[in-house]
Structure formats: C-alpha cells, structure tokens
Design a protein around this motif. Sequence first.
Motif, PDB file in Angstrom:
ATOM      1  N   PHE A  56      24.877   4.329 -22.631  1.00  0.00           N
ATOM      2  CA  PHE A  56      25.173   3.074 -23.343  1.00  0.00           C
ATOM      3  C   PHE A  56      25.484   3.376 -24.808  1.00  0.00           C
ATOM      4  N   GLU A  57      24.671   4.267 -25.355  1.00  0.00           N
ATOM      5  CA  GLU A  57      24.817   4.611 -26.764  1.00  0.00           C
ATOM      6  C   GLU A  57      26.182   5.237 -27.069  1.00  0.00           C
ATOM      7  N   MET A  66      23.758  -1.279 -17.485  1.00  0.00           N
ATOM      8  CA  MET A  66      22.329  -1.154 -17.834  1.00  0.00           C
ATOM      9  C   MET A  66      21.499  -2.054 -16.931  1.00  0.00           C
ATOM     10  N   GLY A 102      12.786 -13.100 -28.610  1.00  0.00           N
ATOM     11  CA  GLY A 102      14.142 -12.593 -28.833  1.00  0.00           C
ATOM     12  C   GLY A 102      14.467 -11.364 -28.018  1.00  0.00           C
ATOM     13  N   ILE A 104      14.181  -9.265 -24.248  1.00  0.00           N
ATOM     14  CA  ILE A 104      13.916  -9.463 -22.812  1.00  0.00           C
ATOM     15  C   ILE A 104      13.682  -8.138 -22.069  1.00  0.00           C
ATOM     16  N   HIS A 105      13.568  -7.031 -22.806  1.00  0.00           N
ATOM     17  CA  HIS A 105      13.279  -5.750 -22.148  1.00  0.00           C
ATOM     18  C   HIS A 105      11.848  -5.788 -21.610  1.00  0.00           C
ATOM     19  N   ASP A 106      11.688  -5.520 -20.318  1.00  0.00           N
ATOM     20  CA  ASP A 106      10.305  -5.594 -19.816  1.00  0.00           C
ATOM     21  C   ASP A 106       9.888  -4.411 -18.948  1.00  0.00           C
ATOM     22  N   ILE A 107      10.781  -3.451 -18.738  1.00  0.00           N
ATOM     23  CA  ILE A 107      10.413  -2.350 -17.835  1.00  0.00           C
ATOM     24  C   ILE A 107       9.288  -1.497 -18.445  1.00  0.00           C
ATOM     25  N   CYS A 112       3.404  -0.120 -18.639  1.00  0.00           N
ATOM     26  CA  CYS A 112       2.107  -0.082 -19.333  1.00  0.00           C
ATOM     27  C   CYS A 112       1.101  -0.943 -18.574  1.00  0.00           C
ATOM     28  N   SER A 150       5.468  -5.664 -27.092  1.00  0.00           N
ATOM     29  CA  SER A 150       6.536  -4.726 -26.798  1.00  0.00           C
ATOM     30  C   SER A 150       7.831  -5.214 -27.431  1.00  0.00           C
ATOM     31  N   THR A 154      15.718  -3.078 -32.653  1.00  0.00           N
ATOM     32  CA  THR A 154      15.351  -3.029 -34.068  1.00  0.00           C
ATOM     33  C   THR A 154      15.333  -4.446 -34.652  1.00  0.00           C
ATOM     34  N   GLY A 182       7.400   0.255 -27.664  1.00  0.00           N
ATOM     35  CA  GLY A 182       8.787  -0.010 -27.289  1.00  0.00           C
ATOM     36  C   GLY A 182       9.663   1.082 -27.865  1.00  0.00           C
ATOM     37  N   PRO A 200       3.517   5.845 -27.466  1.00  0.00           N
ATOM     38  CA  PRO A 200       4.902   6.066 -27.023  1.00  0.00           C
ATOM     39  C   PRO A 200       5.124   5.893 -25.534  1.00  0.00           C
ATOM     40  N   ASP A 201       4.059   5.876 -24.737  1.00  0.00           N
ATOM     41  CA  ASP A 201       4.252   5.732 -23.289  1.00  0.00           C
ATOM     42  C   ASP A 201       3.032   5.084 -22.643  1.00  0.00           C
ATOM     43  N   ALA A 202       3.163   4.851 -21.334  1.00  0.00           N
ATOM     44  CA  ALA A 202       2.139   4.072 -20.647  1.00  0.00           C
ATOM     45  C   ALA A 202       0.790   4.794 -20.590  1.00  0.00           C
TER      46      ALA A 202
HETATM   47  C1  B12 Z   1      17.465  -1.310 -19.297  1.00  0.00           C
HETATM   48  C2  B12 Z   1      17.932  -1.719 -20.676  1.00  0.00           C
HETATM   49  C3  B12 Z   1      18.367  -3.035 -20.854  1.00  0.00           C
HETATM   50  C4  B12 Z   1      18.233  -4.100 -19.765  1.00  0.00           C
HETATM   51  C5  B12 Z   1      16.762  -4.591 -19.762  1.00  0.00           C
HETATM   52  C6  B12 Z   1      16.288  -4.972 -18.367  1.00  0.00           C
HETATM   53  C7  B12 Z   1      14.801  -5.178 -18.344  1.00  0.00           C
HETATM   54  N1  B12 Z   1      14.383  -6.005 -17.408  1.00  0.00           N
HETATM   55  O1  B12 Z   1      14.017  -4.636 -19.127  1.00  0.00           O
HETATM   56  C8  B12 Z   1      19.256  -5.177 -20.273  1.00  0.00           C
HETATM   57  C9  B12 Z   1      20.596  -4.927 -19.650  1.00  0.00           C
HETATM   58  C10 B12 Z   1      18.851  -6.630 -20.008  1.00  0.00           C
HETATM   59  C11 B12 Z   1      19.348  -4.840 -21.764  1.00  0.00           C
HETATM   60  C12 B12 Z   1      19.849  -5.723 -22.699  1.00  0.00           C
HETATM   61  C13 B12 Z   1      20.078  -5.388 -24.027  1.00  0.00           C
HETATM   62  N2  B12 Z   1      19.899  -4.183 -24.597  1.00  0.00           N
HETATM   63 CO1  B12 Z   1      18.981  -2.736 -23.711  1.00  0.00          CO
HETATM   64  N3  B12 Z   1      18.397  -1.163 -22.962  1.00  0.00           N
HETATM   65  C14 B12 Z   1      17.944  -0.788 -21.766  1.00  0.00           C
HETATM   66  C15 B12 Z   1      17.631   0.726 -21.717  1.00  0.00           C
HETATM   67  C16 B12 Z   1      18.793   1.436 -21.039  1.00  0.00           C
HETATM   68  C17 B12 Z   1      16.366   1.156 -21.015  1.00  0.00           C
HETATM   69  C18 B12 Z   1      15.098   0.499 -21.538  1.00  0.00           C
HETATM   70  C19 B12 Z   1      13.958   0.797 -20.582  1.00  0.00           C
HETATM   71  O2  B12 Z   1      13.498  -0.085 -19.880  1.00  0.00           O
HETATM   72  N4  B12 Z   1      13.551   2.054 -20.500  1.00  0.00           N
HETATM   73  C20 B12 Z   1      12.509   2.491 -19.586  1.00  0.00           C
HETATM   74  C21 B12 Z   1      11.127   2.400 -20.191  1.00  0.00           C
HETATM   75  C22 B12 Z   1      10.118   2.982 -19.222  1.00  0.00           C
HETATM   76  O3  B12 Z   1      11.225   2.985 -21.441  1.00  0.00           O
HETATM   77  P1  B12 Z   1      10.199   3.524 -22.514  1.00  0.00           P
HETATM   78  O4  B12 Z   1      10.676   3.193 -23.874  1.00  0.00           O
HETATM   79  O5  B12 Z   1       9.950   4.951 -22.212  1.00  0.00           O
HETATM   80  O6  B12 Z   1       8.871   2.691 -22.273  1.00  0.00           O
HETATM   81  C23 B12 Z   1       7.639   3.203 -22.727  1.00  0.00           C
HETATM   82  C24 B12 Z   1       7.361   2.943 -24.192  1.00  0.00           C
HETATM   83  O7  B12 Z   1       8.375   2.230 -24.867  1.00  0.00           O
HETATM   84  C25 B12 Z   1       6.004   2.292 -24.202  1.00  0.00           C
HETATM   85  N5  B12 Z   1       5.910   0.851 -24.417  1.00  0.00           N
HETATM   86  C26 B12 Z   1       6.756  -0.125 -24.052  1.00  0.00           C
HETATM   87  N6  B12 Z   1       6.255  -1.316 -24.377  1.00  0.00           N
HETATM   88  C27 B12 Z   1       5.059  -1.101 -24.945  1.00  0.00           C
HETATM   89  C28 B12 Z   1       4.118  -1.988 -25.483  1.00  0.00           C
HETATM   90  C29 B12 Z   1       2.942  -1.473 -26.042  1.00  0.00           C
HETATM   91  C30 B12 Z   1       1.931  -2.409 -26.602  1.00  0.00           C
HETATM   92  C31 B12 Z   1       2.723  -0.073 -26.095  1.00  0.00           C
HETATM   93  C32 B12 Z   1       1.501   0.451 -26.733  1.00  0.00           C
HETATM   94  C33 B12 Z   1       3.677   0.812 -25.560  1.00  0.00           C
HETATM   95  C34 B12 Z   1       4.816   0.289 -24.997  1.00  0.00           C
HETATM   96  O8  B12 Z   1       5.474   2.547 -22.892  1.00  0.00           O
HETATM   97  C35 B12 Z   1       6.552   2.480 -21.973  1.00  0.00           C
HETATM   98  C36 B12 Z   1       6.187   3.087 -20.634  1.00  0.00           C
HETATM   99  O9  B12 Z   1       5.912   4.474 -20.695  1.00  0.00           O
HETATM  100  C37 B12 Z   1      17.502   1.051 -23.250  1.00  0.00           C
HETATM  101  C38 B12 Z   1      17.756   2.491 -23.650  1.00  0.00           C
HETATM  102  C39 B12 Z   1      16.510   3.198 -24.147  1.00  0.00           C
HETATM  103  N7  B12 Z   1      16.676   4.449 -24.456  1.00  0.00           N
HETATM  104  O10 B12 Z   1      15.445   2.636 -24.297  1.00  0.00           O
HETATM  105  C40 B12 Z   1      18.471   0.034 -23.862  1.00  0.00           C
HETATM  106  C41 B12 Z   1      18.301  -0.456 -25.337  1.00  0.00           C
HETATM  107  C42 B12 Z   1      16.825  -0.709 -25.629  1.00  0.00           C
HETATM  108  N8  B12 Z   1      19.033  -1.729 -25.337  1.00  0.00           N
HETATM  109  C43 B12 Z   1      19.712  -1.877 -26.401  1.00  0.00           C
HETATM  110  C44 B12 Z   1      20.522  -3.012 -26.672  1.00  0.00           C
HETATM  111  C45 B12 Z   1      21.375  -2.944 -27.923  1.00  0.00           C
HETATM  112  C46 B12 Z   1      20.536  -4.125 -25.806  1.00  0.00           C
HETATM  113  C47 B12 Z   1      21.312  -5.434 -26.012  1.00  0.00           C
HETATM  114  C48 B12 Z   1      21.287  -6.009 -27.455  1.00  0.00           C
HETATM  115  C49 B12 Z   1      22.762  -5.192 -25.531  1.00  0.00           C
HETATM  116  C50 B12 Z   1      23.733  -6.332 -25.755  1.00  0.00           C
HETATM  117  N9  B12 Z   1      24.732  -6.056 -26.574  1.00  0.00           N
HETATM  118  O11 B12 Z   1      23.556  -7.395 -25.221  1.00  0.00           O
HETATM  119  C51 B12 Z   1      20.628  -6.395 -25.008  1.00  0.00           C
HETATM  120  C52 B12 Z   1      19.477  -7.194 -25.655  1.00  0.00           C
HETATM  121  C53 B12 Z   1      18.871  -8.218 -24.764  1.00  0.00           C
HETATM  122  C54 B12 Z   1      17.611  -8.808 -25.387  1.00  0.00           C
HETATM  123  N10 B12 Z   1      17.737  -9.914 -26.096  1.00  0.00           N
HETATM  124  O12 B12 Z   1      16.543  -8.252 -25.260  1.00  0.00           O
HETATM  125  C55 B12 Z   1      19.541  -0.717 -27.368  1.00  0.00           C
HETATM  126  C56 B12 Z   1      18.635  -1.074 -28.559  1.00  0.00           C
HETATM  127  C57 B12 Z   1      19.144  -0.507 -29.860  1.00  0.00           C
HETATM  128  C58 B12 Z   1      18.228  -0.851 -30.975  1.00  0.00           C
HETATM  129  N11 B12 Z   1      17.655   0.176 -31.564  1.00  0.00           N
HETATM  130  O13 B12 Z   1      18.030  -1.986 -31.309  1.00  0.00           O
HETATM  131  C59 B12 Z   1      19.035   0.406 -26.469  1.00  0.00           C
HETATM  132  C60 B12 Z   1      18.075   1.451 -27.146  1.00  0.00           C
HETATM  133  C61 B12 Z   1      20.254   1.163 -25.875  1.00  0.00           C
HETATM  134  C62 B12 Z   1      20.949   2.021 -26.906  1.00  0.00           C
HETATM  135  N12 B12 Z   1      20.731   3.319 -26.861  1.00  0.00           N
HETATM  136  O14 B12 Z   1      21.671   1.535 -27.743  1.00  0.00           O
HETATM  137  N13 B12 Z   1      18.940  -3.603 -22.003  1.00  0.00           N
END
Ligand code: B12
Length: 221
Positions: A56-57, A66, A102, A104-107, A112, A150, A154, A182, A200-202
């Motif tokens: 995506f990036e 995505m 604002g 909607i990311h929930d995976i 976690c 979460s 940014t 997040g 940083p992770d679950a």
């Molecule tokens: C899947 C995804 C989507 C899906 C979300 C589906 C869903 N049900 O979650 C959809 C398609 C809806 C989406 C939409 C958008 N997305 Co998006 N998305 C992603 C993607 C590819 C994966 C995120 C993910 O779920 N990863 C898997 C999990 C397991 O990731 P994780 O971070 O490792 O999670 C761990 C930690 O974060 C931590 N954690 C998470 N939450 C919490 C909470 C607490 C309390 C704690 C302690 C820890 C913790 O534990 C988790 C588990 O180990 C990311 C890319 C990325 N690198 O993150 C972009 C990303 C987050 N998205 C991005 C963008 C730009 C968008 C949109 C704005 C795109 C658009 N133009 O519309 C929209 C925004 C929608 C909105 N209003 O929220 C950007 C954000 C850039 C930024 N820095 O702001 C990213 C980084 C992609 C990129 N590289 O540019 N997206």
Amino acid sequence: MSRQEEILDGLYEHTLNGEVTPVVELTQEGLAFGMEPLTLLFDALIPALEEVGRLFEIGEYFVPEMLISARAMQGAMNILKPLIAETGAKPIGTFVMGTVKGDIHDIGKNLCNIMLEGAGFVVVDLGVNVPPDKFVAAIIEHQPQAVGMSAFLTTTMPMFKKNIEAIKEAGLRDKVKILVGGAPVTQEYAEVVGADGYAPDASSTVRLTKELIGLTESVAS
Ligand code: B12
C-alpha cells in the motif's frame, strides 16, 4: 518443502491476495495437522498483512486490496480465536479496549483482546471509532483495572490525549492504567500523551498490563 511449510506459504499468499476460502481451508488443515494456532498467526497471517501495508505504501495496493486481505485474515481469526482465548483460566482482571474515534482499524486490537482473554482477562471490547465519552462510560460501568486505546493513523493518534483528558475530567484517571498502541504509536508518544504504557504487539500488551496492575508472572510452572 514439508506440508507444514506449504500450509504457511499458502496462508501467506492467499491472505496477501485476499482469498478467504483457501485461507479458511488452510487454517483448518493446519490445525488438523497439529500446527499451533499462534504459529499460523505469527508465521503467516501477520507477515502477510505487514506485506499488504508495504505494498500500500509503495502504491501497488489500494484500499480495496487492503480490505479484502484484512477480510481473508479475519476468516482465519474466527477459527483461531476460540483456540487461543480458551484457557479456562480464572479471571485476573477486566480490560476495556477500543479503537479511537475516527479510526476503524481493528485487527491489531482484536489480536490484543484474544491474547488478553487467553491470559485470563475479561475484555470489554468497545469496537472501533470510539469517542471519549464512551471510554469514560465504560470505565464507570465495568470498573476495569486497565484501558487500552488503539490507533493506526497518525491523524487519529491525538485522540489518545483527548480520551485521557476526558478520563481525567471524569475523576477516573487514578482508577485505571492506560495503555496505547497501534502501528504508528511509539513509547515516546505514549509518554507525551500521558499514558501509563505502550506495547508494540499483543504478547507484550499482556505482559505490560500484568506489570502495570501489579500482577507478577508466577515463577512456578
Ligand atoms: C488492513 C489495513 C486497513 C483495513 C483495516 C481493516 C480492519 N478491520 O482493521 C482498511 C482497508 C479498512 C484500512 C483503511 C485505511 N487505512 Co489502513 N491499513 C491496514 C494495514 C495494511 C494493516 C493493519 C493491520 O491490521 N495490521 C495487522 C496488525 C496485527 O498489526 P500490528 O500493528 O502488528 O498490531 C499490533 C500492534 O499495533 C499492537 N496494538 C494494536 N492495538 C493496540 C492497542 C493497545 C492498547 C496496545 C497496547 C497495543 C496495540 O498489538 C497488535 C497485535 O500484535 C496497515 C499497514 C500497517 N503496516 O499497519 C494500513 C495502514 C494502517 N492504513 C493506512 C491508511 C492511510 C488507511 C486509510 C486512511 C486509507 C484511505 N486512504 O482510506 C484508511 C483509514 C480508515 C480509517 N478511518 O480508519 C496507513 C496509515 C498511515 C499513517 N501513518 O497514518 C497504513 C500504515 C498503511 C501505510 N503503510 O500507509 N486499512
């Protein structure tokens, strides 16, 4: 290549391509084969979503791609969740969790939650797009030891501060530990907004929560 490796490779590829049916089938096959749920998660599904983010990036994937990849992963998660979360452990505390307003990311959040439940926490999941007053109401209603917020954008990270301010105004700040996380969140950012911790992770979320609420890991196995 062993069948296990083929399953992991297939799960990775089909998640990347957003094909839910083979993802579900391979998840079931992997489990039937005796593979660990966490292996399927950490060695195939999460790396696939990381690659989705990279694509995506660099402009090779767009929002629809995505979304279908996320849906494919969700298909596997539905099967894995009960297996990871069901430990039969006695409740050790209550954790309120939500994705900020604002956003909607929930995976990541859901992951976690699964690990927290697996560790014995009762998790109250407020879902996505959660405004400050909902966090406050949930703290009053459920009296959790910890609250997690979460944010994956940014642009939505500043909601942490707004939520924490609302919790302070309601006079509840010293009643709960606040964790933030997040993809774009850092330890430094957590400190700036006045959270008690960042993970940083679950699995580190579970470790940190236990530490913050004063539950030390048992040394006896
Ligand atoms: C899947 C995804 C989507 C899906 C979300 C589906 C869903 N049900 O979650 C959809 C398609 C809806 C989406 C939409 C958008 N997305 Co998006 N998305 C992603 C993607 C590819 C994966 C995120 C993910 O779920 N990863 C898997 C999990 C397991 O990731 P994780 O971070 O490792 O999670 C761990 C930690 O974060 C931590 N954690 C998470 N939450 C919490 C909470 C607490 C309390 C704690 C302690 C820890 C913790 O534990 C988790 C588990 O180990 C990311 C890319 C990325 N690198 O993150 C972009 C990303 C987050 N998205 C991005 C963008 C730009 C968008 C949109 C704005 C795109 C658009 N133009 O519309 C929209 C925004 C929608 C909105 N209003 O929220 C950007 C954000 C850039 C930024 N820095 O702001 C990213 C980084 C992609 C990129 N590289 O540019 N997206």
